[in-house]
Design a protein around this motif. Sequence first.
Motif, PDB file in Angstrom:
ATOM      1  N   ASN A 114      49.965  35.079  33.473  1.00  0.00           N
ATOM      2  CA  ASN A 114      50.144  34.640  35.042  1.00  0.00           C
ATOM      3  C   ASN A 114      49.884  35.684  35.780  1.00  0.00           C
ATOM      4  O   ASN A 114      50.366  36.065  36.649  1.00  0.00           O
ATOM      5  CB  ASN A 114      51.547  34.359  35.137  1.00  0.00           C
ATOM      6  CG  ASN A 114      52.022  33.274  36.044  1.00  0.00           C
ATOM      7  OD1 ASN A 114      51.068  32.545  36.632  1.00  0.00           O
ATOM      8  ND2 ASN A 114      53.147  33.061  36.385  1.00  0.00           N
ATOM      9  N   LYS A 116      47.565  36.239  37.957  1.00  0.00           N
ATOM     10  CA  LYS A 116      47.278  35.829  39.326  1.00  0.00           C
ATOM     11  C   LYS A 116      48.633  35.861  40.345  1.00  0.00           C
ATOM     12  O   LYS A 116      48.357  36.104  41.425  1.00  0.00           O
ATOM     13  CB  LYS A 116      46.566  34.762  39.459  1.00  0.00           C
ATOM     14  CG  LYS A 116      47.484  33.285  38.841  1.00  0.00           C
ATOM     15  CD  LYS A 116      46.687  32.117  39.229  1.00  0.00           C
ATOM     16  CE  LYS A 116      47.381  30.886  38.643  1.00  0.00           C
ATOM     17  NZ  LYS A 116      47.613  30.827  37.410  1.00  0.00           N
ATOM     18  N   ARG A 117      49.659  35.962  39.684  1.00  0.00           N
ATOM     19  CA  ARG A 117      51.043  35.799  40.257  1.00  0.00           C
ATOM     20  C   ARG A 117      51.694  37.183  40.492  1.00  0.00           C
ATOM     21  O   ARG A 117      52.654  37.244  41.304  1.00  0.00           O
ATOM     22  CB  ARG A 117      51.957  34.676  39.769  1.00  0.00           C
ATOM     23  CG  ARG A 117      51.471  33.429  39.381  1.00  0.00           C
ATOM     24  CD  ARG A 117      51.422  32.789  40.627  1.00  0.00           C
ATOM     25  NE  ARG A 117      52.612  32.447  41.357  1.00  0.00           N
ATOM     26  CZ  ARG A 117      53.589  31.471  40.982  1.00  0.00           C
ATOM     27  NH1 ARG A 117      53.089  30.724  40.231  1.00  0.00           N
ATOM     28  NH2 ARG A 117      54.719  31.057  41.672  1.00  0.00           N
ATOM     29  N   LYS A 119      51.020  40.865  41.989  1.00  0.00           N
ATOM     30  CA  LYS A 119      50.309  41.776  42.787  1.00  0.00           C
ATOM     31  C   LYS A 119      50.580  43.118  42.419  1.00  0.00           C
ATOM     32  O   LYS A 119      51.671  43.515  42.050  1.00  0.00           O
ATOM     33  CB  LYS A 119      50.828  41.422  44.442  1.00  0.00           C
ATOM     34  CG  LYS A 119      50.406  40.120  45.091  1.00  0.00           C
ATOM     35  CD  LYS A 119      50.729  39.855  46.222  1.00  0.00           C
ATOM     36  CE  LYS A 119      50.410  38.419  47.006  1.00  0.00           C
ATOM     37  NZ  LYS A 119      51.052  38.379  48.105  1.00  0.00           N
ATOM     38  N   ARG A 144      44.500  46.340  38.180  1.00  0.00           N
ATOM     39  CA  ARG A 144      44.240  44.797  37.815  1.00  0.00           C
ATOM     40  C   ARG A 144      42.924  44.552  36.919  1.00  0.00           C
ATOM     41  O   ARG A 144      43.012  43.763  35.887  1.00  0.00           O
ATOM     42  CB  ARG A 144      44.180  43.991  39.147  1.00  0.00           C
ATOM     43  CG  ARG A 144      43.776  42.554  38.833  1.00  0.00           C
ATOM     44  CD  ARG A 144      43.861  41.883  40.011  1.00  0.00           C
ATOM     45  NE  ARG A 144      45.200  41.850  40.847  1.00  0.00           N
ATOM     46  CZ  ARG A 144      46.183  40.913  40.727  1.00  0.00           C
ATOM     47  NH1 ARG A 144      45.998  40.084  39.565  1.00  0.00           N
ATOM     48  NH2 ARG A 144      47.215  41.262  41.176  1.00  0.00           N
TER      49      ARG A 144
END
Length: 400
Positions: A114, A116-117, A119, A144
């Motif tokens: 997950n 992408k969720r 930040k 990231r």
Amino acid sequence: MSIPESPDLSVFNYHLPDEKIAKRPLANRHDSKLLLYEKGYISDKVFREAPEFLDERTTLFFNNTKVIPARLHFQKDTGAQIEIFLLKPVSPTPIISTVMESTDEVIWECMVGNLKRWKEETVLRRTLNDGNQEVQLKATLVNRDERLVSFKWDNKDYAFAEIVELAGQVPLPPYLNRAAEPEDKPRYQTVYSKEEGAVAAPTAGLHFTDQILEQLKQNGVKESFLTLHVSAGTFQPIKVDDAREHPMHSEQIEVTIDTIKDIVEAKRVVAVGTTSMRSLESLYWFGVRLANGNEQFNIEKLELYQAGDLPSRTEAFQYIHDWMIDKGIDKLSGSTEIFIMPGYQFKVCDGLFTNFHQPGSTLMLLVAAFIGEHWQKVYDHALQNEYRFLSYGDSSLLLP
């Protein structure tokens, strides 16, 4: 010996029905089946009989790495679930044993579910409780692209090893297709595990019990220990047509001078598991490096395919022993990405305990390198005779 041609990889993608995969361990470790392969002949045994096939000439080499609960779950304030799987440490050092003892911030390369969720500015928090006091754990995504995660906690009485013990879950292999259960914590661990840092178990050792180890000693079989911290790369299938282009995972090795001496003196070397085998063969090539004036212990993927006048097993390990004496060190640390495939001439190992491996994996090529084309006969026999496959499955003892 030169770099061999890539084998036909399609041969190693044998059909493994799902029902052949052991999803859970047996009630008793030593009740697993043992396929004995000896000079071309196969017989069906039970693992508790293993001491009968080894004598006082044999030294067994075990990998004493300890699996850490590498799978950590966090929940964002929004309710989104983030799963972090520890792969390898980056800071304050890439040396796993040192990082596990750290009481300050550590940074690991991770797989993140997950992602992408999550930040980069969002701090994930968990409250941990060991029954005596609470610890606040914070995870921050610091890079990231490289999937680097920082971990901090507010109580310096706890080392990172204790933090993951409180926060993490057993990192079961993906092919088990189930969540970890309480029984997995002791069972996905060898009885002799000691050095924390693996994210996958050295599964050949899962069959050994204290009783079997005692029987082996009574038979005059010697035992010795080394450490290779098994990485998640052990589950990575070969996805290229040319095996030589497969990106091998690098894994950390630690070995004491006593173990080096055991190898020098060993008459018959039997590796308990492919990780022990890869460690022993890698150490040989470090001895070759020392003989050529190179003191760097970072064995490259295809370094083992060398021609020329090479030292014997005893000579190579005597180089290492003498070098350690000269340097005043009693523990050697290094890394290896050694890739053993058909065509390799083994320098150290005379026998191997190992489970039955995933189709199309690098470990299939290792087994084929060790016993030649008979690997197909071994696997056909196991499939036809109700052997259980993969991590929680049955065992084999290969004595070519």
